[in-house]
Design an enzyme around this catalytic site. Structure first.
Site: not given
Length: 429
Positions: A213, A239, A372
């Site tokens: 992220s 991700d 996630h």
């Protein structure tokens, strides 16, 4: 209902244990640590089933109900190991607090480290916004088991985990922290250099950067700037892509408003992360969730009643959200080194990355069974993919063909002497 039916129902209810009559959304404090042990790990028995749990057992279509997020876990006995925090020492060999003196103050970088051995590579790991270095704990253990000579360095950003910023007079600065992308990428490069100096490495080992992220945006920025030089073999982004990240920021305030502000214990915080499917791997949640929280200082309340609060106030970082991801796709495609993008769904790809993928500019892998937190939900599959990526980009394992100029020189030597340059004197063919 007839009298006979009523009698039958009463008889059945009388035979049930009392806890079975509690509503599912009742959170029972007796499931926590015994009194007086709130700040210690409770000596709960280890469950082999929990140790082997992974997101594979929780990847169905069940959606969390906010009213039941604090329900007692189904199928676990009182004091089940799902709620037991795990120490970082199970996953890393060392931890360091490294001092970085800057014009605006002193940053004490907190890192977890297992040094490489026998010229093995170093995997530099950077967590996402709101997480900590232990987000990569289970992944690091899997990686070291598969490649024992490798090293892992998990870095905590300022304002996260135990990394703190002090003013020049030694006072720890509170929120808000400067979390601009340029400063965070500079922190990462400096931390790697501080580790090199701390361990006395004459030069940096081969490095693979891995970021989740926000961490993916940071390691991409480092690769784009080239601040770690030729030591970087490649980088792995988990991700996050520019288009979907910018779109998701519109819902970030709503998400932060919906999640609990405090927890009565670390066990309840772990439980919430698992029940809300924020983290789908029970084992990873037990080690990665505790450092996300801190307990309020002593007050007039008894120590067991002090709530646990989020260590990083993400709302205070809102001014930086857009800048973290703007231009990410362009930097990802143009930076030097091997490139691997692991996503939890193909819908996350934006137009620029779709074109780059069709042109073969990077490797793409999708884990639809993960959420996630890919590296936490699927640590073993992520490890296998990362190791394959490393081996394909490992310069020391490459056997390159000789250059044309070298072939010309060798040919001239053979024509002139009749002896190939790789034949030793005195040897007979």
């Amino acid at each position: 209902m007839s009298e006979l039916q009523r009698s039958f129902a009463k008889a059945k209810l009388a035979g049930l244990p009392s806890e079975a009559l509690l509503p599912l959304d009742t959170f029972r404090e007796e499931d926590e640590c015994p009194e007086g042990q709130a700040d210690e790990f409770c000596p709960w028995s280890q469950s082999a089933q929990d140790e082997d749990s992974s997101s594979a057992s929780s990847t169905g279509t069940i959606k969390p109900n906010r009213k039941h997020l604090f329900a007692k876990p189904t199928g676990l006995s009182t004091g089940g190991t799902l709620l037991k925090p795990l120490a970082w020492t199970r996953y890393f060999a060392q931890e360091y607090y490294l001092e970085n003196v800057r014009p605006d103050g002193v940053v004490i970088h907190h890192v977890y480290l297992t040094p490489p051995a026998n010229k093995g590579p170093l995997f530099v790991l950077h967590h996402g916004a709101g997480s900590s270095g232990l987000s990569f704990a289970v992944f690091a253990a899997e990686l070291l088991e598969a490649l024992p000579d490798a090293g892992v360095l998990s870095i905590e950003a300022r304002g996260h985990g135990e990394t703190v910023v002090k003013s020049n007079d030694g006072i720890i600065k509170g929120e808000p922290h400067d979390l601009s992308i340029g400063l965070l990428s500079s922190d990462l490069s400096k931390t790697v250099q501080l580790v090199q100096a701390k361990l006395g490495w004459p030069h940096l080992p081969d490095i693979v950067l891995i970021g989740h992220s926000l961490g993916g945006a940071i390691i991409t920025d480092v690769a784009s700037r080239g601040t770690l030089g030729t030591a970087v073999l490649g980088y792995v982004v988990l991700d996050v892509v520019e288009g979907s990240a910018v779109d998701a920021l519109q819902q970030m305030n709503l998400y932060l408003a919906m999640r609990p502000k405090t927890f009565p214990s670390l066990a309840s915080a772990i439980d919430w992360h698992v029940r809300s499917r924020t983290i789908r791997n029970n084992l990873s949640a037990r080690v990665s969730v505790p450092p996300l929280l801190y307990q309020e200082a002593e007050s007039s309340l008894c120590s067991d009643s002090r709530p646990w609060k989020w260590r990083t106030d993400l709302l205070m970082t809102e001014q930086y959200w857009a800048s973290w991801f703007t231009g990410l796709s362009k930097k990802f495609l143009e930076a030097k080194g091997g490139k691997l993008l692991i996503l939890a769904g193909t819908d996350r790809l934006d137009k620029e990355l779709m074109i780059g993928q069709m042109q073969g500019k990077y490797q793409l892998q999708v884990f639809p069974e993960a959420g996630h937190f890919i590296h936490e939900d699927q640590p073993r599959k992520t490890t296998m993919l990362v190791l394959d990526f490393y081996r394909r980009n490992n310069r020391s394992a490459l056997i390159l063909p000789p250059k044309v100029s070298q072939l010309v020189r060798e040919s001239a030597t053979v024509n002139k002497t009749g002896i190939s340059p790789d034949r030793k004197e005195g040897h007979v063919a």
